[in-house]
Design an enzyme around this catalytic site. Structure first.
Site, PDB file in Angstrom:
ATOM      1  N   SER A  22       0.824  -1.217   0.000  1.00  0.00           N
ATOM      2  CA  SER A  22       0.000   0.000   0.000  1.00  0.00           C
ATOM      3  C   SER A  22       0.855   1.263   0.000  1.00  0.00           C
ATOM      4  O   SER A  22       0.316   2.371  -0.018  1.00  0.00           O
ATOM      5  CB  SER A  22      -0.942   0.011   1.210  1.00  0.00           C
ATOM      6  OG  SER A  22      -0.209  -0.104   2.415  1.00  0.00           O
ATOM      7  N   ASN A 109      -2.008  -2.175  13.299  1.00  0.00           N
ATOM      8  CA  ASN A 109      -3.464  -2.013  13.336  1.00  0.00           C
ATOM      9  C   ASN A 109      -3.889  -0.752  14.094  1.00  0.00           C
ATOM     10  O   ASN A 109      -4.732   0.008  13.623  1.00  0.00           O
ATOM     11  CB  ASN A 109      -4.124  -3.249  13.964  1.00  0.00           C
ATOM     12  CG  ASN A 109      -3.862  -4.500  13.145  1.00  0.00           C
ATOM     13  OD1 ASN A 109      -3.291  -4.417  12.063  1.00  0.00           O
ATOM     14  ND2 ASN A 109      -4.268  -5.656  13.663  1.00  0.00           N
ATOM     15  N   HIS A 155     -40.521  22.717 -10.343  1.00  0.00           N
ATOM     16  CA  HIS A 155     -40.669  21.847 -11.521  1.00  0.00           C
ATOM     17  C   HIS A 155     -40.010  22.482 -12.764  1.00  0.00           C
ATOM     18  O   HIS A 155     -40.435  22.208 -13.890  1.00  0.00           O
ATOM     19  CB  HIS A 155     -42.140  21.549 -11.838  1.00  0.00           C
ATOM     20  CG  HIS A 155     -42.939  21.131 -10.644  1.00  0.00           C
ATOM     21  ND1 HIS A 155     -43.118  19.808 -10.293  1.00  0.00           N
ATOM     22  CD2 HIS A 155     -43.565  21.849  -9.686  1.00  0.00           C
ATOM     23  CE1 HIS A 155     -43.848  19.734  -9.184  1.00  0.00           C
ATOM     24  NE2 HIS A 155     -44.133  20.961  -8.795  1.00  0.00           N
ATOM     25  N   SER A 276     -15.343  25.049 -27.959  1.00  0.00           N
ATOM     26  CA  SER A 276     -15.547  23.842 -28.742  1.00  0.00           C
ATOM     27  C   SER A 276     -14.470  23.778 -29.820  1.00  0.00           C
ATOM     28  O   SER A 276     -14.099  24.798 -30.388  1.00  0.00           O
ATOM     29  CB  SER A 276     -16.934  23.878 -29.385  1.00  0.00           C
ATOM     30  OG  SER A 276     -16.962  23.029 -30.509  1.00  0.00           O
ATOM     31  N   LYS A 282     -19.062  28.555 -29.389  1.00  0.00           N
ATOM     32  CA  LYS A 282     -19.395  27.907 -28.114  1.00  0.00           C
ATOM     33  C   LYS A 282     -18.544  28.371 -26.946  1.00  0.00           C
ATOM     34  O   LYS A 282     -17.350  28.602 -27.073  1.00  0.00           O
ATOM     35  CB  LYS A 282     -19.222  26.379 -28.241  1.00  0.00           C
ATOM     36  CG  LYS A 282     -20.259  25.679 -29.074  1.00  0.00           C
ATOM     37  CD  LYS A 282     -21.688  25.779 -28.537  1.00  0.00           C
ATOM     38  CE  LYS A 282     -21.940  24.946 -27.307  1.00  0.00           C
ATOM     39  NZ  LYS A 282     -21.920  23.511 -27.576  1.00  0.00           N
ATOM     40  N   ASN A 284     -18.493  26.749 -23.199  1.00  0.00           N
ATOM     41  CA  ASN A 284     -19.140  25.685 -22.424  1.00  0.00           C
ATOM     42  C   ASN A 284     -18.796  25.767 -20.933  1.00  0.00           C
ATOM     43  O   ASN A 284     -17.659  26.038 -20.572  1.00  0.00           O
ATOM     44  CB  ASN A 284     -18.706  24.324 -22.965  1.00  0.00           C
ATOM     45  CG  ASN A 284     -19.137  24.121 -24.403  1.00  0.00           C
ATOM     46  OD1 ASN A 284     -20.195  24.579 -24.801  1.00  0.00           O
ATOM     47  ND2 ASN A 284     -18.301  23.459 -25.183  1.00  0.00           N
ATOM     48  N   GLU A 289     -19.932  21.400 -15.138  1.00  0.00           N
ATOM     49  CA  GLU A 289     -20.277  20.033 -15.567  1.00  0.00           C
ATOM     50  C   GLU A 289     -19.365  19.016 -14.875  1.00  0.00           C
ATOM     51  O   GLU A 289     -19.803  17.931 -14.487  1.00  0.00           O
ATOM     52  CB  GLU A 289     -20.148  19.911 -17.090  1.00  0.00           C
ATOM     53  CG  GLU A 289     -21.222  20.701 -17.818  1.00  0.00           C
ATOM     54  CD  GLU A 289     -20.951  20.828 -19.309  1.00  0.00           C
ATOM     55  OE1 GLU A 289     -20.151  20.046 -19.854  1.00  0.00           O
ATOM     56  OE2 GLU A 289     -21.535  21.725 -19.938  1.00  0.00           O
ATOM     57  N   TYR A 316      -9.457  -6.466  12.912  1.00  0.00           N
ATOM     58  CA  TYR A 316      -8.765  -5.971  11.720  1.00  0.00           C
ATOM     59  C   TYR A 316      -8.750  -7.049  10.646  1.00  0.00           C
ATOM     60  O   TYR A 316      -8.487  -8.221  10.923  1.00  0.00           O
ATOM     61  CB  TYR A 316      -7.316  -5.544  12.040  1.00  0.00           C
ATOM     62  CG  TYR A 316      -6.617  -5.056  10.782  1.00  0.00           C
ATOM     63  CD1 TYR A 316      -6.764  -3.741  10.348  1.00  0.00           C
ATOM     64  CD2 TYR A 316      -5.864  -5.929   9.991  1.00  0.00           C
ATOM     65  CE1 TYR A 316      -6.178  -3.298   9.170  1.00  0.00           C
ATOM     66  CE2 TYR A 316      -5.274  -5.497   8.808  1.00  0.00           C
ATOM     67  CZ  TYR A 316      -5.431  -4.184   8.397  1.00  0.00           C
ATOM     68  OH  TYR A 316      -4.861  -3.760   7.231  1.00  0.00           O
TER      69      TYR A 316
HETATM   70  N1  ARG Z   1      -1.299  -1.139   5.269  1.00  0.00           N
HETATM   71  C1  ARG Z   1      -2.185  -1.643   6.268  1.00  0.00           C
HETATM   72  C2  ARG Z   1      -3.547  -0.932   6.162  1.00  0.00           C
HETATM   73  O1  ARG Z   1      -3.600   0.044   5.504  1.00  0.00           O
HETATM   74  C3  ARG Z   1      -1.633  -1.397   7.617  1.00  0.00           C
HETATM   75  C4  ARG Z   1      -2.105  -2.347   8.651  1.00  0.00           C
HETATM   76  C5  ARG Z   1      -1.533  -3.695   8.417  1.00  0.00           C
HETATM   77  N2  ARG Z   1      -1.916  -4.598   9.464  1.00  0.00           N
HETATM   78  C6  ARG Z   1      -1.803  -5.900   9.310  1.00  0.00           C
HETATM   79  N3  ARG Z   1      -2.202  -6.656  10.317  1.00  0.00           N
HETATM   80  N4  ARG Z   1      -1.399  -6.454   8.221  1.00  0.00           N
HETATM   81  O2  ARG Z   1      -4.542  -1.350   6.700  1.00  0.00           O
END
Ligand code: ARG
Length: 457
Positions: A22, A109, A155, A276, A282, A284, A289, A316
């Site tokens: 991540s 966690n 309306h 456009s 035009k 726009n 939008e 978790y």
């Molecule tokens: N990257 C993880 C998340 O965003 C962090 C927590 C990871 N915890 C674990 N028990 N693998 O949730």
């Protein structure tokens, strides 16, 4: 080396590694993560797990990590699984093996839950300022353009004359409610999860109250299982953002319609329009939008994450890592939309003559009924009589204002010669002088109300 490799003998599949990682998106929380770690180091020292010297080393090392992030000098490694492991890995390089003491009694966690709340708190503060600026912009215009009248619609049919300022403030009040809700929900999530460990709590007598204070939280998440599994605040924020985007989308739609050739009430500045590639004439309203379009996307983020949460077992689960991208996307898009809306609104040109020209005398039919009410005729009857007056005029192919006093008398004996005073849009608007109405004093009262509210937050 990964932080959890002890019981593993096999290597992680490279596709799985990418899939699990991540860091590519959660590095946005780098500063929040290092700040929370500094507090945790202090708490470890207070409970005697590490010495004051060790604590200082950790806190200073984390300060360097932060500086590296802010100066874009932080060098990521392929092995950085997420922001938590990346910061700790770098801390180790900077201060040596004492870095290995930082995670004592802590889990990613409770760490990630803490980082997310810290990060969102900072973002919520910026969004607060953006919403405030938008409301101020609408309020200033409403005050300056108080004399402009336009048709009010239901309306999408012309209904009754109103002040342009009244229309502007109808949106400003929706944003005020949004801002109030944002403040309330921020107070709700500004609670500390840290000290909950992986799920069961911290075994080292860590002072959670101290950590909460140090990080500016107003209290503790009161249950460690809830603390590590709770993403209510993410869901609530995205739900809030969805409603706020609905408000932005609706005002966008109004202004898109009002800027069309058929209406011509407003004209967007060049800065917020595009042309456009084919039709030279035009101009726009792409800015509006896009806001309207992005409201669907923000709602999608919320709906999708609700599906992620639904049915997760305690506590978790890695599913929760899916909270970040929709949240980040929501924050980015909402912030962008708020800035663009303020830009559009502050540069918008209005065409009061076109607005006035769109007012038609039949929009005063309700005023005819009200006139008779003031002469003592029951409203249900007056509604009918006014409707007949409109019909008579229509049959003759004239405006209702062209009917004579005698024509009106034929409909009801309560009509007097002062009926002619009714054919005045300004008069109609000024009769609606109830709090929240469209008369000048009512609208200026709303301006004052908004200004006062804004100065109090
Ligand atoms: N990257 C993880 C998340 O965003 C962090 C927590 C990871 N915890 C674990 N028990 N693998 O949730």
């Amino acid at each position: 080396m990964s932080l959890w490799g002890g019981r593993f003998t096999g290597a992680v599949d490279p596709v799985m590694y990418e899939f699990n990682q991540s860091f590519k998106f959660d590095q946005r929380m780098a500063l929040a993560d290092a700040t929370a770690s500094q507090t945790y180091a202090r708490a470890l020292a207070m409970s005697g797990v590490i010495t004051v010297d060790e604590c200082n080393t950790l806190v200073e090392g984390l300060e360097t990590v932060k500086t590296e992030w802010t100066t874009k000098a932080f060098v990521a490694k392929q092995s950085d699984e997420d922001i938590h492991t990346a910061n700790e890995r770098r801390l180790g390089e900077l201060v040596g093996s004492v870095a290995g003491k930082l995670h004592t009694g802590r889990s990613r966690n409770d760490q990630v839950a803490t980082d997310m709340r810290l990060w969102l708190r900072t973002e919520a503060e910026s969004i607060r300022d953006l919403l405030k600026a938008l409301i101020q912009c609408a309020t200033a215009r409403a005050e300056a353009e108080i004399d402009v009248l336009m048709p009010g619609y239901t309306h999408l049919q012309r209904a009754q004359p109103i002040r342009w300022s009244h229309f502007l403030l109808s949106h400003a009040w929706a944003w005020q409610a949004d801002l109030e809700r944002l403040i309330q929900l921020t107070d709700r999530f500004n609670k500390l999860p840290l000290g909950s460990g992986a799920l069961a709590g911290n075994p080292f007598g860590i002072d959670r109250e101290f950590m909460a204070q140090d990080l500016g939280f107003s209290g503790l998440v009161p249950n460690s299982l809830y603390a590590v599994s709770d993403r209510d605040f993410v869901a609530e924020f995205m739900g809030w953002a969805s409603l706020t985007m609905v408000h932005l989308s609706r005002v966008s739609e109004d202004l898109i319609i009002y800027s069309s050739g058929e209406f011509g009430f407003v004209q967007l500045a060049d800065a917020y329009s595009t042309g456009s590639s084919l039709m030279p004439q035009k101009k726009n309203p792409d800015s509006l939008e896009l806001i309207r379009g992005k409201s669907g996307r923000v709602f999608g983020n919320h709906a999708g994450f609700m599906m992620t949460l639904k049915g997760l077992p305690s506590t978790y689960n890695k599913d929760l890592q899916e909270d970040k991208e929709p949240l980040f996307d929501t924050v980015d898009n909402l912030s962008g939309c708020l800035q663009i809306m303020t830009g559009v609104l502050s540069t918008l040109k209005i065409n009061p003559a076109k607005m006035k020209a769109a007012l038609s005398v039949d929009m005063l039919a309700t005023d005819i009924a009200e006139y008779l009410v003031r002469k003592g005729v029951p409203f249900r009857e007056t509604h009918h009589i006014a409707g007949r007056a409109i019909k008579v005029a229509e049959d003759r192919g004239v405006q209702v204002s062209a009917l004579t006093h005698a024509d009106f008398l034929a409909l009801n004996p309560a009509f007097e010669s002062d009926i002619v005073a009714l054919w005045d849009f300004e008069r109609s608007v000024e009769t609606r002088n109830v709090a929240g109405g469209t008369s000048k004093s009512s609208v200026l009262g709303q301006v004052r109300g908004l200004k006062e509210w804004l100065s109090g937050i």
